[in-house]
Scaffold this motif. Structure first.
Motif, PDB file in Angstrom:
ATOM      1  N   UNK A  99      53.565  22.320  30.929  1.00 49.45           N
ATOM      2  CA  UNK A  99      54.937  21.671  30.422  1.00 49.45           C
ATOM      3  C   UNK A  99      55.855  21.885  31.593  1.00 49.45           C
ATOM      4  N   UNK A 100      55.838  22.866  32.031  1.00 50.30           N
ATOM      5  CA  UNK A 100      56.995  23.387  33.064  1.00 50.30           C
ATOM      6  C   UNK A 100      56.637  22.815  34.508  1.00 50.30           C
ATOM      7  N   UNK A 102      55.501  36.449  29.309  1.00 53.18           N
ATOM      8  CA  UNK A 102      56.349  35.192  28.589  1.00 53.18           C
ATOM      9  C   UNK A 102      56.034  35.580  27.081  1.00 53.18           C
ATOM     10  N   UNK A 103      57.085  35.416  26.453  1.00 50.78           N
ATOM     11  CA  UNK A 103      57.276  35.945  25.039  1.00 50.78           C
ATOM     12  C   UNK A 103      56.573  34.812  24.153  1.00 50.78           C
ATOM     13  N   UNK A 104      55.280  34.603  24.337  1.00 51.06           N
ATOM     14  CA  UNK A 104      54.623  33.682  23.387  1.00 51.06           C
ATOM     15  C   UNK A 104      53.756  34.174  22.221  1.00 51.06           C
ATOM     16  N   UNK A 118      65.610  32.416  25.802  1.00 51.36           N
ATOM     17  CA  UNK A 118      64.131  32.605  25.666  1.00 51.36           C
ATOM     18  C   UNK A 118      63.553  31.669  26.748  1.00 51.36           C
ATOM     19  N   UNK A 164      60.881  21.953  28.906  1.00 47.19           N
ATOM     20  CA  UNK A 164      61.109  23.219  28.208  1.00 47.19           C
ATOM     21  C   UNK A 164      61.489  23.053  26.494  1.00 47.19           C
ATOM     22  N   UNK A 182      61.520  32.254  30.457  1.00 45.73           N
ATOM     23  CA  UNK A 182      60.458  31.497  30.861  1.00 45.73           C
ATOM     24  C   UNK A 182      60.155  31.052  31.982  1.00 45.73           C
ATOM     25  N   UNK A 232      59.772  21.450  24.504  1.00 49.89           N
ATOM     26  CA  UNK A 232      58.515  21.387  23.935  1.00 49.89           C
ATOM     27  C   UNK A 232      57.702  22.725  24.331  1.00 49.89           C
ATOM     28  N   UNK A 233      58.231  23.755  24.658  1.00 50.33           N
ATOM     29  CA  UNK A 233      57.789  25.282  24.943  1.00 50.33           C
ATOM     30  C   UNK A 233      57.484  25.803  23.562  1.00 50.33           C
ATOM     31  N   UNK A 234      56.492  26.260  23.106  1.00 47.04           N
ATOM     32  CA  UNK A 234      56.246  26.934  21.863  1.00 47.04           C
ATOM     33  C   UNK A 234      56.963  28.313  21.843  1.00 47.04           C
ATOM     34  N   UNK A 235      58.192  28.469  21.659  1.00 50.59           N
ATOM     35  CA  UNK A 235      58.863  29.693  21.766  1.00 50.59           C
ATOM     36  C   UNK A 235      59.405  30.155  20.507  1.00 50.59           C
ATOM     37  N   UNK A 249      56.154  29.115  14.034  1.00 51.80           N
ATOM     38  CA  UNK A 249      55.364  27.967  13.921  1.00 51.80           C
ATOM     39  C   UNK A 249      55.937  27.098  12.551  1.00 51.80           C
ATOM     40  N   UNK A 303      49.849  22.650  22.444  1.00 54.75           N
ATOM     41  CA  UNK A 303      51.179  22.912  22.968  1.00 54.75           C
ATOM     42  C   UNK A 303      51.374  21.957  24.296  1.00 54.75           C
TER      43      UNK A 303
END
Lengths: 414, 414
Positions: free
Chosen positions: B325-326, B250-252, A318, A247, A322, A249-252, A255, B356
């Motif tokens: 990733x998860x 998911x809030x991406x 967040x 988690x 996820x 390295x999740x892009x949340x 940028x 990612x």
């Protein structure tokens, strides 16, 4: 008590059904043979047959025996059996940038002895030396009990290839593709299991902690890194390629935040201790060197510090949403060194979780539980035991490697 | 062949070990009893004992028997056994806003007959009527084979409480807390399983598709909704509260995009067909009413349309990296109606995934596979079979409900 070789050999050669029986007794015992039959779906006769050699090898005993002497007599179905805690010892080592913590545990993950070693040089060669020193110190502290040593596991944060014993990437230690397993094998003369630290902690929780009686859970660690261990469908999630629960390295997040891993928008880019320190320092005229400085400023109400922790709490909440939306855990345990200052994260974390958890996934319970570094090392010791029981690792005290390899030895490297 | 009641009763009362044996034969057969013993870890004697009543009930047969007549003779260990496809029939119904697709399948998920019904009114009462009509039509098409009907499952997109038979939230159908299971039970006089549509598809892939021989996989559906089914540690991930794989929420993406669910930044807020249509329409002087219009404009190079699909591809690729990733799947299968225009998503999707995915998680294979609406309905039929085999659902043709309930019947609702 029989020699450790008997017990280890029994585990190494056990059938899948016998492994299941042993695991149930280990994690749920004391249990009657009738209960083991019910839990495994095997017949009572099969249970009696599977348990007898475990008693003979000293791994399991009738619960009411005053001494765990493994008399080998078949028990009655209703007579409860339990593991013999002292039958095997495993070592768990947690490697941090500043220190190494080692523990020796019994079969039930009870800590027998502990050893700490402060380190300055986190270079690979120096760390291998330091880990070997800790192993030696634990052996000395164990005394006679060191004879029952059955496995060693070293836990490292980052992307770890457990099968190959390679630390593929550890930003905290500054390592890339380091063959830690092979180096320790050469150094110690014995096989050493290498595991991701969060996964090791999850294994300990699965067998001996929150996982007992829970259908699924996640462990979220906050602090110098942001990690996650997942337990789903009866097992720890390992990932087909050894990566899972990343988690951090999740892009949340936006940028604009660049992570130490080089990617953009990672959770760790705003929520790791070093990211928080960087954010607070950039807004201060007085130096901010450590997370403790940042915590003190936030507690004093300094706006940039409050904002940095708010941002961290939001992205961690967040990330937990996820995890919940994807895997639906029953419980999420938040742990890690930052839990000591959890008050700075709590409000935003829960708000972000509430905003993004989907439907009934939001019903999962979020609990805060501090783990000491000994707990992390204990996780590694539990991982060594589990690898042994699940036959993914030959362990110490084992009979020589399988004959097929020996016969082919002429082409093997010296 | 014996009556369907014999077969269903056998499955309903099978021990966990017998369930394991049947599942292996079903998904991996034909298999010799020796192979079943190896796969399950049970003894050959236990396999022979478990298989004999399956043969007697007509569920399993010796592979080389020309007729699957279930003679009940114990086979030799090396003689392969297989399921008898025609021993049981299950119905699977996929509910869409515009139509209902139903199939009847045999035990191996082979489609026997199909029925379609166009619907205009997606209100709950009208849909219950329409589903009942499709069930009736399938029964008629089956003819004599309808006697072997053992289960019905209806698959719906959204947050589905399978245990309670309630559709808690389905944005596509505009339903909230609809007791679909109870309504169909009353209407059809038999228990009906309600399942999330993506999870049903994942169940079919697990037993009869990509899941055979794969350690873990994810199915990602793109189109009117963005969904995901996960298979980890030997089973479909169901979530402790019935929610899992909700990548659509998911809030991406940016908080500026509001989802139909009311949350901000959801994947579906930019990547669902309706979100794409909305984005393209707002930039056009000529009307854009359907996703086909948007696709045509994007193929013609219209900048707003290209940008809308780019944005969708990016967020879907980011969502797949999040899943990787998860949970670390070995394979990700992309499917759903938008796969027909996958060229519009491909480049940005792969770029975002590459940007990612963390470390070795990026090694997972991404494959594109169109599924027809019949495939989705087949998923529901497989889910009915699985629920029956795993004893989560009594099924049709079952003996009366357990006596305890009957005895307590005086306090039950009429």
């Amino acid at each position: 008590m029989r020699s450790v070789t008997d017990a280890v050999d029994l585990l190494r050669t056990a059938s899948p059904a016998a492994v299941d029986v042993f695991t149930r007794i280990l994690t749920r015992g004391p249990l009657s043979r009738t209960d083991v039959a019910r839990l495994t779906g095997l017949s009572q006769a099969a249970i009696t047959k599977a348990v007898a050699p475990m008693i003979a090898a000293g791994l399991v005993a009738d619960h009411h025996d005053s001494a765990a002497n493994g008399n080998g007599l078949p028990g009655r179905p209703a007579s409860p059996v339990r593991v013999v805690p002292e039958s095997l010892v495993t070592l768990g080592i947690k490697v941090n940038p500043g220190d190494i913590i080692g523990v020796a545990t019994d079969v039930t993950a009870g800590i027998l002895v502990t050893a700490h070693l402060a380190v300055v040089d986190t270079g690979f060669a120096a760390m291998v030396d330091a880990i070997a020193d800790v192993v030696q110190r634990l052996r000395e502290l164990l005394g006679d009990r060191a004879e029952r040593l059955a496995g060693i596991c070293v836990a490292v944060s980052g992307d770890v290839d457990t099968v190959g014993g390679v630390v593929r990437e550890s930003a905290l230690l500054g390592w890339a593709d380091e063959p830690l397993g092979a180096a320790l094998h050469e150094r110690l003369g014995t096989e050493v299991l290498i595991e991701n630290d969060v996964r090791a902690l999850t294994i300990a929780e699965h067998w001996f902690g929150v996982g007992v009686g829970t259908s699924s859970f996640a462990i979220v660690t906050i602090g110098s890194g942001i990690g996650c261990g997942l337990h789903v469908n009866g097992e720890v999630v390992e990932g087909a390629f050894g990566v899972a629960g990343e988690i951090g390295h999740l892009p949340l997040t936006s940028e604009q935040y660049v992570c130490t891993c080089g990617r953009r928008g990672c959770v760790e880019a705003v929520a790791s201790s070093s990211a928080i320190v960087r954010a607070v320092a950039s807004a201060q005229s007085t130096p901010v060197a450590t997370i403790d400085d940042a915590v003190a400023l936030a507690h004093a109400g300094e706006p940039a510090a409050v904002e940095a922790f708010d941002r961290a709490g939001t992205v961690i909440g967040t990330a937990i949403a996820t995890v919940a939306n994807l895997t639906g855990p029953e419980i999420v345990v938040i742990t890690g060194e930052a839990v000591a200052d959890y008050d700075l994260y709590d409000q935003r974390l829960r708000a972000a979780f509430g905003a993004h958890a989907f439907g009934a996934a939001g019903n999962c319970r979020i609990v805060i539980r501090p783990h000491t570094f000994e707990d992390w090392a204990r996780g590694a010791a539990a991982a060594a035991l589990r690898a042994l029981v699940l036959q993914r690792y030959a362990g110490l005290g084992a009979a020589p490697k399988d004959t097929e390899h020996t016969l082919r030895g002429s082409s093997a490297p010296a």
